[in-house]
Design an enzyme around this catalytic site. Structure first.
Site, PDB file in Angstrom:
ATOM      1  N   GLY A   1       2.489   2.040  10.681  1.00 30.62           N
ATOM      2  CA  GLY A   1       3.416   3.154  10.493  1.00 30.62           C
ATOM      3  C   GLY A   1       4.114   3.595  11.772  1.00 30.62           C
TER       4      GLY A   1
ATOM      5  N   ASN B   1       0.863  -1.178   0.000  1.00 34.56           N
ATOM      6  CA  ASN B   1       0.000   0.000   0.000  1.00 34.56           C
ATOM      7  C   ASN B   1       0.900   1.229   0.000  1.00 34.56           C
ATOM      8  OD1 ASN B   1      -1.786   2.056   0.539  1.00 34.56           O
ATOM      9  ND2 ASN B   1      -2.190   1.440   2.664  1.00 34.56           N
ATOM     10  N   TRP B   2       0.933   1.938  -1.131  1.00 32.06           N
ATOM     11  CA  TRP B   2       1.863   3.069  -1.250  1.00 32.06           C
ATOM     12  C   TRP B   2       1.282   4.372  -0.732  1.00 32.06           C
ATOM     13  CZ3 TRP B   2       4.010   1.612  -6.803  1.00 32.06           C
ATOM     14  CH2 TRP B   2       4.768   0.456  -6.673  1.00 32.06           C
TER      15      TRP B   2
ATOM     16  N   HIS C   1      -9.419   0.756   5.262  1.00 34.29           N
ATOM     17  CA  HIS C   1      -8.092   0.993   5.849  1.00 34.29           C
ATOM     18  C   HIS C   1      -8.256   1.936   7.045  1.00 34.29           C
ATOM     19  CE1 HIS C   1      -3.978   2.344   6.399  1.00 34.29           C
ATOM     20  NE2 HIS C   1      -3.618   1.240   5.770  1.00 34.29           N
TER      21      HIS C   1
ATOM     22  N   GLU D   1      -6.625   4.378   8.065  1.00 32.24           N
ATOM     23  CA  GLU D   1      -6.478   5.812   7.777  1.00 32.24           C
ATOM     24  C   GLU D   1      -7.770   6.376   7.187  1.00 32.24           C
ATOM     25  OE1 GLU D   1      -2.812   5.428   5.597  1.00 32.24           O
ATOM     26  OE2 GLU D   1      -1.828   4.868   7.472  1.00 32.24           O
TER      27      GLU D   1
ATOM     28  N   GLY E   1       2.889  -1.247   4.250  1.00 31.46           N
ATOM     29  CA  GLY E   1       2.911   0.174   3.908  1.00 31.46           C
ATOM     30  C   GLY E   1       4.334   0.628   3.647  1.00 31.46           C
ATOM     31  N   GLY E   2       4.951   1.247   4.650  1.00 30.99           N
ATOM     32  CA  GLY E   2       6.271   1.874   4.524  1.00 30.99           C
ATOM     33  C   GLY E   2       7.314   1.027   3.818  1.00 30.99           C
TER      34      GLY E   2
HETATM   35  C1  PEP Z   1      -0.693  -0.097   5.886  1.00 35.14           C
HETATM   36  O1  PEP Z   1      -0.654   1.006   5.381  1.00 35.14           O
HETATM   37  O2  PEP Z   1      -1.662  -0.847   5.649  1.00 35.14           O
HETATM   38  C2  PEP Z   1       0.397  -0.498   6.781  1.00 35.14           C
HETATM   39  C3  PEP Z   1       0.326  -1.654   7.375  1.00 35.14           C
HETATM   40  O3  PEP Z   1       1.435   0.391   6.928  1.00 35.14           O
HETATM   41  P1  PEP Z   1       2.887   0.091   7.609  1.00 35.14           P
HETATM   42  O4  PEP Z   1       3.392  -1.203   7.007  1.00 35.14           O
HETATM   43  O5  PEP Z   1       3.727   1.250   7.233  1.00 35.14           O
HETATM   44  O6  PEP Z   1       2.651  -0.056   9.077  1.00 35.14           O
END
Ligand code: PEP
Length: 256
Positions: free
Chosen positions: A175, A9-10, A97, A99, A236-237
């Site tokens: 994150g 997931n960018w 998600h 966010e 994510g990251g």
């Molecule tokens: C995400 O955005 O779904 C996620 C799990 O981010 P991260 O890996 O950065 O915690």
């Protein structure tokens, strides 16, 4: 047998040009990986370019969107419809998600509408569920996840549930660099499977893929994937860099 899935997931990172570079680098790094389904979820803006490069170069990966609106078309300024995503050959759409839930106020009912719209356009939802830090401290994790799952899957048929992928993402781990222990993640995913069984029966529960998400990195993916119930990761990251994403996709080589 559930095929492992690693999805990146960018978020709101990478221009269209940068996204294409990562996809090309990633494709080269993972060209020998056969038994893992790899999905990239760039921003809306980059979907077309990434879709084109995946198709033209016949890359070994699928395309995901990070969000969708539930209406087909209309006066909804700034929104993107499932029909538009389907037209770009999007395979998966992330819904629910944290966010979206916490920054943009999406309710369980809205997530349900999005999920059903994705299914109605023959794409597959990646449904994210998970508790906040406060909910965990109040020992409400199971209750919160049940409420999310039951609300988000309302009116989803036995036929359609087979296209859904679930991602357990504890909000406090996204994150932040904090990860649920692999045993903890496995236990919660086992509970999610039991909830799916109560809704759709044991065959669906056995087949449905449930990913873990929350600060997944090359350093912790092997341990997570060793757990019985964890079928992959939403990253994510660590998916923003082709080298680190490729190491996650190639978690099996790290075991050798
Ligand atoms: C995400 O955005 O779904 C996620 C799990 O981010 P991260 O890996 O950065 O915690």
């Amino acid at each position: 047998m559930r095929k492992p899935m690693i999805a990146g997931n960018w978020k709101m990172y990478k221009t269209a040009g940068q996204a294409v570079f990562i996809v090309q680098d990633l494709a080269e790094l993972i060209k020998d990986v056969k038994d893992v389904e790899v999905i990239v979820c760039p921003s809306y803006i980059a979907l077309k370019s990434v879709s084109t490069v995946i198709e033209m170069d016949k890359l070994n990966m699928g395309l995901g969107a990070q969000n969708v609106y539930w209406e087909e078309e209309g006066a909804f300024t700034g929104e993107v419809s499932p029909m538009m995503l389907k037209d770009l050959r999007v395979d998966y759409v992330i819904v629910g998600h944290s966010e979206r839930r916490h920054i943009f106020g999406e309710t369980n009912e809205m997530v349900n509408k999005k999920l059903k719209a994705v299914l109605a356009h023959d794409m597959k939802p990646i449904l994210c569920v998970g508790e906040t830090k406060e909910e965990r401290e109040e020992e409400r994790t199971d209750e919160v996840i049940k409420e999310q799952l039951f609300g988000n899957l309302a009116e989803v048929s036995l036929r359609d549930i087979r296209k859904v992928v679930i991602a357990y993402e504890p909000v406090w781990a996204i994150g932040t660099g904090l990860t649920a222990s692999s045993e903890d993640a496995n236990d919660i995913i086992q509970n999610i499977r039991a909830l799916i069984e109560s809704l759709y029966g044991s065959e669906v529960a056995e087949d449905i893929r449930i990913l873990y998400g929350g600060s997944v990195k090359p350093e912790n993916i092997t341990e997570l994937m060793e757990e019985q119930e964890i079928d992959g990761a939403l990253v994510g990251g660590a998916s923003l860099d082709a080298q680190s994403f490729a190491k996650i996709v190639k978690y099996q080589s790290a075991e050798e």
